[in-house]
Design a protein around this motif. Sequence first.
Motif, PDB file in Angstrom:
ATOM      1  N   THR A 250      82.510  54.634  69.252  1.00  8.39           N
ATOM      2  CA  THR A 250      81.282  54.121  69.863  1.00  8.39           C
ATOM      3  C   THR A 250      80.143  55.117  69.693  1.00  8.39           C
ATOM      4  O   THR A 250      79.011  54.754  69.321  1.00  8.39           O
ATOM      5  N   MET A 251      80.427  56.384  69.962  1.00  5.11           N
ATOM      6  CA  MET A 251      79.421  57.431  69.798  1.00  5.11           C
ATOM      7  C   MET A 251      78.937  57.512  68.349  1.00  5.11           C
ATOM      8  O   MET A 251      77.742  57.536  68.069  1.00  5.11           O
ATOM      9  N   LYS A 252      79.894  57.494  67.404  1.00  2.20           N
ATOM     10  CA  LYS A 252      79.553  57.639  65.985  1.00  2.20           C
ATOM     11  C   LYS A 252      78.735  56.454  65.494  1.00  2.20           C
ATOM     12  O   LYS A 252      77.760  56.614  64.746  1.00  2.20           O
ATOM     13  N   GLY A 253      79.103  55.239  65.895  1.00  2.00           N
ATOM     14  CA  GLY A 253      78.360  54.047  65.481  1.00  2.00           C
ATOM     15  C   GLY A 253      76.939  54.049  66.013  1.00  2.00           C
ATOM     16  O   GLY A 253      75.988  53.705  65.297  1.00  2.00           O
ATOM     17  N   THR A 254      76.784  54.434  67.273  1.00  2.00           N
ATOM     18  CA  THR A 254      75.441  54.510  67.872  1.00  2.00           C
ATOM     19  C   THR A 254      74.601  55.574  67.180  1.00  2.00           C
ATOM     20  O   THR A 254      73.414  55.359  66.886  1.00  2.00           O
ATOM     21  N   GLN A 255      75.193  56.710  66.888  1.00  2.00           N
ATOM     22  CA  GLN A 255      74.485  57.798  66.216  1.00  2.00           C
ATOM     23  C   GLN A 255      73.997  57.373  64.827  1.00  2.00           C
ATOM     24  O   GLN A 255      72.843  57.597  64.465  1.00  2.00           O
ATOM     25  N   ASP A 256      74.863  56.740  64.061  1.00  2.00           N
ATOM     26  CA  ASP A 256      74.501  56.332  62.704  1.00  2.00           C
ATOM     27  C   ASP A 256      73.378  55.295  62.700  1.00  2.00           C
ATOM     28  O   ASP A 256      72.518  55.312  61.811  1.00  2.00           O
ATOM     29  N   SER A 257      73.376  54.390  63.682  1.00  2.00           N
ATOM     30  CA  SER A 257      72.407  53.298  63.686  1.00  2.00           C
ATOM     31  C   SER A 257      71.063  53.676  64.303  1.00  2.00           C
ATOM     32  O   SER A 257      70.010  53.210  63.842  1.00  2.00           O
ATOM     33  N   PHE A 258      71.062  54.521  65.337  1.00  2.00           N
ATOM     34  CA  PHE A 258      69.833  54.710  66.108  1.00  2.00           C
ATOM     35  C   PHE A 258      69.228  56.112  66.029  1.00  2.00           C
ATOM     36  O   PHE A 258      68.069  56.299  66.393  1.00  2.00           O
ATOM     37  N   TRP A 259      69.986  57.093  65.552  1.00  2.00           N
ATOM     38  CA  TRP A 259      69.410  58.427  65.351  1.00  2.00           C
ATOM     39  C   TRP A 259      68.262  58.401  64.340  1.00  2.00           C
ATOM     40  O   TRP A 259      67.212  59.018  64.572  1.00  2.00           O
ATOM     41  N   PRO A 260      68.376  57.656  63.188  1.00  2.00           N
ATOM     42  CA  PRO A 260      67.257  57.607  62.252  1.00  2.00           C
ATOM     43  C   PRO A 260      65.979  57.036  62.863  1.00  2.00           C
ATOM     44  O   PRO A 260      64.870  57.487  62.544  1.00  2.00           O
ATOM     45  N   PHE A 379      78.700  47.607  72.714  1.00  2.00           N
ATOM     46  CA  PHE A 379      77.736  48.693  72.848  1.00  2.00           C
ATOM     47  C   PHE A 379      76.710  48.767  71.715  1.00  2.00           C
ATOM     48  O   PHE A 379      75.721  49.471  71.834  1.00  2.00           O
ATOM     49  N   GLY A 380      76.929  48.005  70.635  1.00  2.00           N
ATOM     50  CA  GLY A 380      75.876  47.916  69.626  1.00  2.00           C
ATOM     51  C   GLY A 380      74.652  47.229  70.195  1.00  2.00           C
ATOM     52  O   GLY A 380      73.514  47.712  70.044  1.00  2.00           O
ATOM     53  N   MET A 381      74.866  46.106  70.908  1.00  2.00           N
ATOM     54  CA  MET A 381      73.760  45.380  71.519  1.00  2.00           C
ATOM     55  C   MET A 381      73.133  46.189  72.657  1.00  2.00           C
ATOM     56  O   MET A 381      71.908  46.237  72.805  1.00  2.00           O
ATOM     57  N   ILE A 382      73.983  46.838  73.446  1.00  2.00           N
ATOM     58  CA  ILE A 382      73.478  47.646  74.558  1.00  2.00           C
ATOM     59  C   ILE A 382      72.624  48.799  74.037  1.00  2.00           C
ATOM     60  O   ILE A 382      71.522  49.065  74.541  1.00  2.00           O
ATOM     61  N   ALA A 383      73.106  49.486  73.001  1.00  2.00           N
ATOM     62  CA  ALA A 383      72.345  50.591  72.420  1.00  2.00           C
ATOM     63  C   ALA A 383      71.040  50.099  71.814  1.00  2.00           C
ATOM     64  O   ALA A 383      70.007  50.771  71.903  1.00  2.00           O
TER      65      ALA A 383
END
Length: 426
Positions: A250-260, A379-383
């Motif tokens: 979950t952490m890794k997916g959120t980081q890859d999608s929203f850090w940029p 958590f993709g939608m939540i993030a």
Amino acid sequence: MKRVISLLRKNAMVDILFTAKGNELSCMLTEPLWGIPYNLYLPFASMYMVCLGMSAFQIGVMQTVFFLSQVVFAILSGVLTDKMGRRLCTLVFDCLSWSVPALLWSFAQGYEWFLVAAIFNGAWRVTENSWYLLFIEDSAEDRLVRLFSVTHIAGLIAGFIAPLAFGFVQKYGVVDTMRVLYFITFVMMTAKFVILFFFSKETRIGKRRMEECKKISLLSHLWDSRHVFFDMLKNKRIMLTVALVACYMTMKGTQDSFWPLLVTERLGIPEENLSIFATIKNLLMLVSYFVIVPHVNADKFKHPALLSIFLLIFQQAMTMLLPPGAFWLVAIGAAMEALALSILTPLTSALQTIAIPAEERARMQGFFFTFCLLVTSPFGMIAGALSDVNRALPMGLNILFLLLCAFFALRLDRFSAPQQQLEHSA
């Protein structure tokens, strides 16, 4: 020359390259054909979607659809891998999950294209299972962390050519560059899947499972898997490992999608600079794989896991508080992330392999991925919703999941310790 080679082979990571054979060697040598295009397009994937008119919420919805697709394919992955065999299953579902989406991404015109691609891309959970078993099923457990590290090193080769993407984005823009990169991805990955099929062989357990499942229908085999499912639920070590890996995913997916999005929109750093950060990460991870990872053992995972987790927590908190334009601080944060991930990624993969009994590894691994994805999918939608409110909020969500990672790592270590002591005394 022999003396130089002898000195190099004292490093456990280098020795793996010399001692690999059979499926280990075939999987490692073909991995750059997947890793190079993947690592080239990944830094710009979110920006490409935004440039084609997608909002952060739509990106989050797409990520949730991607996770749900993975849940379905993860449930099927074990029975498909046993029924079709590791080799054929890997070829068929690699093409469906990577070649088809790469073409859709290359010609995408909007949100709907990415949704369809996400459904196909979710089928990679089948090949995560089948390729994973093809790679390690005939290997010794004490080689696992280093074997997984070598496959990540293959992908990091892209770190040295990532500035090419930076130059093309600067000259031609995100959309035109990404369309070409995705088409190159289609060609290279498809070549990798075909080459691996012809240069690998079915594993010993794979042959046995294919023979056992020959006269059993797919649905019957899936229904029979309920016993494997309930066995997993009763196994505390497996379920703690599931919890740890789910939080990490979950952490890794959120980081890859929203850090940029945070770096470019809130901190005001030009989007073409994303490839520079990717190069920094890849270079540091490469060094870590040869210097640090050889000393990491899955049997004594607590200290390296906790150090990596708390390094990531510090990096996430720092990124949330950075002022606009803080290029060098972002670069330092990228370096910290790289060091932590270079340890956690192969370590979690090794822990997962060790926790699951070898004979039922295909089906148990399918359910393992399913458990993880049922946790991560919302958590993709939540993030995405959090990112629409404030680009820094997904990093706060990451801190929460990293704290949970630390908690489950400690529980898993306490549970495993008495068992390890018994094994050593025996």
